[in-house]
Design a protein around this motif. Structure first.
Motif, PDB file in Angstrom:
ATOM      1  N   LEU A  52     104.390 -70.578 -31.591  1.00 32.64           N
ATOM      2  CA  LEU A  52     103.036 -72.332 -31.468  1.00 32.64           C
ATOM      3  C   LEU A  52     103.421 -72.884 -30.381  1.00 32.64           C
ATOM      4  CD1 LEU A  52     101.665 -73.144 -33.586  1.00 32.64           C
ATOM      5  CD2 LEU A  52     103.157 -74.064 -35.411  1.00 32.64           C
ATOM      6  N   LEU A  53     104.457 -73.712 -30.620  1.00 36.16           N
ATOM      7  CA  LEU A  53     105.596 -74.839 -29.594  1.00 36.16           C
ATOM      8  C   LEU A  53     105.115 -74.032 -28.212  1.00 36.16           C
ATOM      9  CD1 LEU A  53     108.134 -76.519 -32.156  1.00 36.16           C
ATOM     10  CD2 LEU A  53     105.863 -76.866 -32.219  1.00 36.16           C
ATOM     11  N   GLY A  54     105.792 -73.454 -28.224  1.00 38.53           N
ATOM     12  CA  GLY A  54     105.576 -72.707 -26.962  1.00 38.53           C
ATOM     13  C   GLY A  54     104.407 -72.712 -26.024  1.00 38.53           C
ATOM     14  N   ASN A  55     103.223 -72.925 -27.011  1.00 35.95           N
ATOM     15  CA  ASN A  55     101.967 -72.642 -26.411  1.00 35.95           C
ATOM     16  C   ASN A  55     101.279 -74.242 -26.658  1.00 35.95           C
ATOM     17  OD1 ASN A  55     102.184 -70.194 -25.369  1.00 35.95           O
ATOM     18  ND2 ASN A  55     101.232 -69.157 -27.881  1.00 35.95           N
ATOM     19  N   SER A  56     101.690 -75.023 -27.095  1.00 36.47           N
ATOM     20  CA  SER A  56     101.851 -76.112 -27.334  1.00 36.47           C
ATOM     21  C   SER A  56     102.615 -77.826 -26.571  1.00 36.47           C
ATOM     22  CB  SER A  56     101.297 -77.044 -28.816  1.00 36.47           C
ATOM     23  OG  SER A  56     103.213 -76.825 -29.533  1.00 36.47           O
ATOM     24  N   ILE A  57     103.737 -77.674 -26.256  1.00 34.27           N
ATOM     25  CA  ILE A  57     103.958 -78.118 -25.505  1.00 34.27           C
ATOM     26  C   ILE A  57     104.394 -77.697 -23.981  1.00 34.27           C
ATOM     27  CG2 ILE A  57     106.623 -79.106 -24.903  1.00 34.27           C
ATOM     28  CD1 ILE A  57     106.921 -78.615 -28.432  1.00 34.27           C
ATOM     29  N   PRO A  58     103.744 -78.777 -22.925  1.00 37.11           N
ATOM     30  CA  PRO A  58     103.409 -78.675 -21.665  1.00 37.11           C
ATOM     31  C   PRO A  58     105.034 -78.457 -21.598  1.00 37.11           C
ATOM     32  CG  PRO A  58     102.145 -80.484 -22.021  1.00 37.11           C
ATOM     33  CD  PRO A  58     103.145 -80.057 -23.616  1.00 37.11           C
ATOM     34  N   THR A  69      97.785 -77.528 -34.266  1.00 41.65           N
ATOM     35  CA  THR A  69      96.124 -75.835 -33.911  1.00 41.65           C
ATOM     36  C   THR A  69      96.518 -74.971 -32.814  1.00 41.65           C
ATOM     37  OG1 THR A  69      94.026 -76.148 -33.778  1.00 41.65           O
ATOM     38  CG2 THR A  69      94.782 -77.364 -35.527  1.00 41.65           C
ATOM     39  N   ALA A  70      96.132 -73.773 -33.416  1.00 44.15           N
ATOM     40  CA  ALA A  70      96.344 -73.222 -32.092  1.00 44.15           C
ATOM     41  C   ALA A  70      94.862 -72.878 -31.262  1.00 44.15           C
ATOM     42  CB  ALA A  70      95.334 -71.301 -32.706  1.00 44.15           C
ATOM     43  N   LYS A  71      94.097 -74.242 -31.089  1.00 48.23           N
ATOM     44  CA  LYS A  71      93.020 -74.654 -29.585  1.00 48.23           C
ATOM     45  C   LYS A  71      93.156 -75.751 -29.706  1.00 48.23           C
ATOM     46  CE  LYS A  71      90.621 -70.529 -31.007  1.00 48.23           C
ATOM     47  NZ  LYS A  71      90.018 -69.794 -29.981  1.00 48.23           N
ATOM     48  N   LYS A  72      93.512 -76.567 -30.498  1.00 46.51           N
ATOM     49  CA  LYS A  72      93.831 -77.935 -30.035  1.00 46.51           C
ATOM     50  C   LYS A  72      95.145 -78.875 -30.871  1.00 46.51           C
ATOM     51  CE  LYS A  72      91.758 -80.169 -33.992  1.00 46.51           C
ATOM     52  NZ  LYS A  72      90.312 -81.393 -34.391  1.00 46.51           N
ATOM     53  N   VAL A  73      95.919 -79.680 -29.976  1.00 47.59           N
ATOM     54  CA  VAL A  73      97.529 -80.319 -29.891  1.00 47.59           C
ATOM     55  C   VAL A  73      96.648 -81.874 -29.674  1.00 47.59           C
ATOM     56  CG1 VAL A  73      99.721 -81.401 -29.948  1.00 47.59           C
ATOM     57  CG2 VAL A  73      98.466 -78.704 -29.531  1.00 47.59           C
ATOM     58  N   GLU A  74      96.894 -82.504 -31.287  1.00 44.31           N
ATOM     59  CA  GLU A  74      96.694 -84.302 -31.179  1.00 44.31           C
ATOM     60  C   GLU A  74      98.217 -85.294 -31.925  1.00 44.31           C
ATOM     61  OE1 GLU A  74      93.881 -85.219 -33.877  1.00 44.31           O
ATOM     62  OE2 GLU A  74      92.345 -83.751 -32.995  1.00 44.31           O
ATOM     63  N   ALA A  75      98.221 -85.802 -30.869  1.00 47.97           N
ATOM     64  CA  ALA A  75      99.952 -85.858 -31.155  1.00 47.97           C
ATOM     65  C   ALA A  75      99.716 -88.185 -30.493  1.00 47.97           C
ATOM     66  CB  ALA A  75     100.325 -85.438 -29.567  1.00 47.97           C
ATOM     67  N   LYS A  76      99.825 -88.397 -31.647  1.00 45.11           N
ATOM     68  CA  LYS A  76     100.703 -90.031 -31.414  1.00 45.11           C
ATOM     69  C   LYS A  76     102.407 -90.195 -31.402  1.00 45.11           C
ATOM     70  CE  LYS A  76      98.503 -94.600 -32.457  1.00 45.11           C
ATOM     71  NZ  LYS A  76      97.330 -95.091 -33.496  1.00 45.11           N
ATOM     72  N   ILE A  77     102.738 -90.362 -29.905  1.00 47.13           N
ATOM     73  CA  ILE A  77     104.357 -90.301 -30.131  1.00 47.13           C
ATOM     74  C   ILE A  77     104.903 -90.999 -29.695  1.00 47.13           C
ATOM     75  CG2 ILE A  77     104.249 -88.256 -31.631  1.00 47.13           C
ATOM     76  CD1 ILE A  77     104.730 -86.776 -28.487  1.00 47.13           C
ATOM     77  N   ASP A  78     105.957 -91.773 -29.974  1.00 46.25           N
ATOM     78  CA  ASP A  78     106.766 -92.039 -28.873  1.00 46.25           C
ATOM     79  C   ASP A  78     107.909 -90.879 -28.507  1.00 46.25           C
ATOM     80  OD1 ASP A  78     105.302 -94.380 -29.412  1.00 46.25           O
ATOM     81  OD2 ASP A  78     106.727 -95.321 -30.750  1.00 46.25           O
ATOM     82  N   ILE A  79     108.446 -91.300 -27.282  1.00 43.11           N
ATOM     83  CA  ILE A  79     109.878 -90.081 -26.418  1.00 43.11           C
ATOM     84  C   ILE A  79     110.799 -90.905 -26.410  1.00 43.11           C
ATOM     85  CG2 ILE A  79     109.994 -87.900 -25.924  1.00 43.11           C
ATOM     86  CD1 ILE A  79     106.919 -87.616 -26.432  1.00 43.11           C
ATOM     87  N   ILE A  91      94.037 -75.171 -24.960  1.00 44.59           N
ATOM     88  CA  ILE A  91      95.443 -74.827 -25.260  1.00 44.59           C
ATOM     89  C   ILE A  91      96.148 -73.709 -24.837  1.00 44.59           C
ATOM     90  CG2 ILE A  91      95.506 -77.145 -26.328  1.00 44.59           C
ATOM     91  CD1 ILE A  91      96.706 -75.592 -28.825  1.00 44.59           C
ATOM     92  N   ASP A  92      95.735 -71.816 -24.793  1.00 48.29           N
ATOM     93  CA  ASP A  92      95.528 -71.161 -24.210  1.00 48.29           C
ATOM     94  C   ASP A  92      96.424 -71.206 -23.170  1.00 48.29           C
ATOM     95  OD1 ASP A  92      93.605 -70.247 -26.318  1.00 48.29           O
ATOM     96  OD2 ASP A  92      92.503 -70.340 -24.771  1.00 48.29           O
TER      97      ASP A  92
END
Length: 406
Positions: free
Chosen positions: A211-217, A235-245, A261-262
């Protein structure tokens, strides 16, 4: 008058319990073998059952061995409660309170209709064992867990979540898990509101590899340790992120929507990125570039130098390049693999520039096709000419050229 049947002590040795629904394609819902139990203050009062479970051990047909379960148990027509709960398996210990609320007909759709209320404190969970129920976690890891749970198993909300793993990931916040137990393909979703997510790329992706391995560049592996605050929807198809890092390289503020995001490193994205005192040279493996502060709108695809292709528009407030700090640069255009085609305006003290055109370093034969109005360029201050203390340039440059060395 209700039927009443009290017993001071009840024990079971080497029993078997099966829950079967012949209406299902797979009738056996679960099976407990090697069942050993001891209860006290056992009471059947009409449709209600209450007791103190002092000992309950069994082996689940899915492979989990419960060494002991202790609780104050209550069953009624509308709820089932496990107070002062303590469950020990071969690798885990779960402590807290657990309650199921239902209408009796809800049991036919347990994961979607029966509501869960739970509070777990100071619990130690083996992710290997957790994979029996949801096969998305890494193996050979433990997590220290504190959380309050509510909702159904397929719409489960974890609030006041505080998790620390043996690979030094810490998660503080609220997470909603959707369709944890759904049989529909690609139906799982994770919605998170994080007060603090502290980890690094390798530890975080090891927590949930698929899940995370496929959604984090993978480019995030270069920023070192980080702390994230914000919201995300995965989700398996998309990622929406509004974050401070906050990272070892500097600060990132990201508001992005990722699709396709495959192959996450070649995913499509649209949104905004802010960098503040961020060492982008370390990210790009370019020793001439150091820190930058910028604000860019992006719309494109690719997170690596080789497959980057995006429209960019915004401002570069600070850029340390070749030993000089540039300020007040705006740009708009297409940015790709060592290619830029667009407009750059610089209002730096030592560089006033209005550039429009193409610069292409992607091939062995370099290509230029641009016009540049140079209002002022102090080549000595910019560290392009070091031999002469005074080296200035003004003029209009028009170039169309290709060559191996330019």
């Amino acid at each position: 008058m209700n039927f009443c049947f009290p017993l001071s002590d009840v024990s079971i040795q080497n029993g078997i319990f099966r829950l079967i629904d012949e209406n299902l394609e797979t009738p056996k819902i679960f099976e407990f073998t090697e069942l050993n139990a001891n209860t006290t203050d056992f009471l059947i009062n009409g449709p209600e059952v209450r007791c103190r479970i002092n000992k309950l051990g069994f082996r689940d047909s899915r492979g989990i061995a419960v060494k002991n379960l202790m609780a104050n148990f209550e069953y009624t027509l509308d709820h089932m409660n496990f107070g002062d709960l303590n469950i020990k398996t071969e690798l885990s210990e779960l402590k807290g309170e657990l309650r199921f609320n239902y209408n009796r007909e809800d049991f036919a759709h347990f994961t979607d209709k029966v509501n869960v209320e739970a509070s777990f404190k100071d619990s130690d969970i083996s992710l290997t064992e957790l994979n029996v129920f949801f096969d998305e976690f890494g193996t050979d890891q433990h997590a220290q867990l504190n959380a309050d749970l509510s909702g159904t198993l397929n719409n489960l909300v974890a609030t006041n979540l505080n998790v620390s793993t043996t690979r030094n990931t810490r998660i503080v916040g609220d997470i909603t898990f959707k369709n944890l137990f759904s049989r529909a393909d690609d139906s799982f979703a994770l919605e998170g509101k994080f007060q603090n997510l502290a980890s690094n790329y390798y530890d975080l992706t090891a927590l949930m590899p698929r899940l995370l391995g496929n959604s984090i560049p993978s480019v995030i592996s270069k920023v070192g340790n980080f702390k994230i605050k914000g919201t995300s929807y995965i989700t398996a198809k998309k990622v929406e992120a509004k974050i401070d890092i906050d990272t070892d390289l500097g600060f990132i503020k990201s508001d992005l929507k990722l699709t396709n995001i495959d192959n996450i490193d070649n995913a499509d994205y649209v949104g905004n990125i802010v960098l503040d005192e961020f060492n982008i040279g370390a990210l790009l493996n370019d020793p001439l570039i150091k820190n930058t502060s910028l604000n860019l709108d992006v719309n494109g695809k690719g997170f690596t130098i080789d497959n980057l292709s995006t429209d960019v528009k915004g401002d570069i407030f600070v850029l340390d390049y070749n030993g000089y700090t540039y300020r007040d640069i705006s740009l708009s255009g297409d940015l790709g693999n060592k290619i830029f085609n667009g407009v750059v305006k610089a209002e730096d003290l030592n560089l006033q520039l209005d550039f429009n055109g193409l610069v292409d370093f992607s091939e062995d034969i370099k290509a230029f096709d641009f016009k540049a109005q140079v209002g002022y360029a102090n080549l000595n201050k910019l560290n392009f000419v070091t031999r002469d203390s005074i080296s200035e340039f003004r003029g209009l440059v028009t170039m169309t050229a290709k060559g191996l060395l330019l």
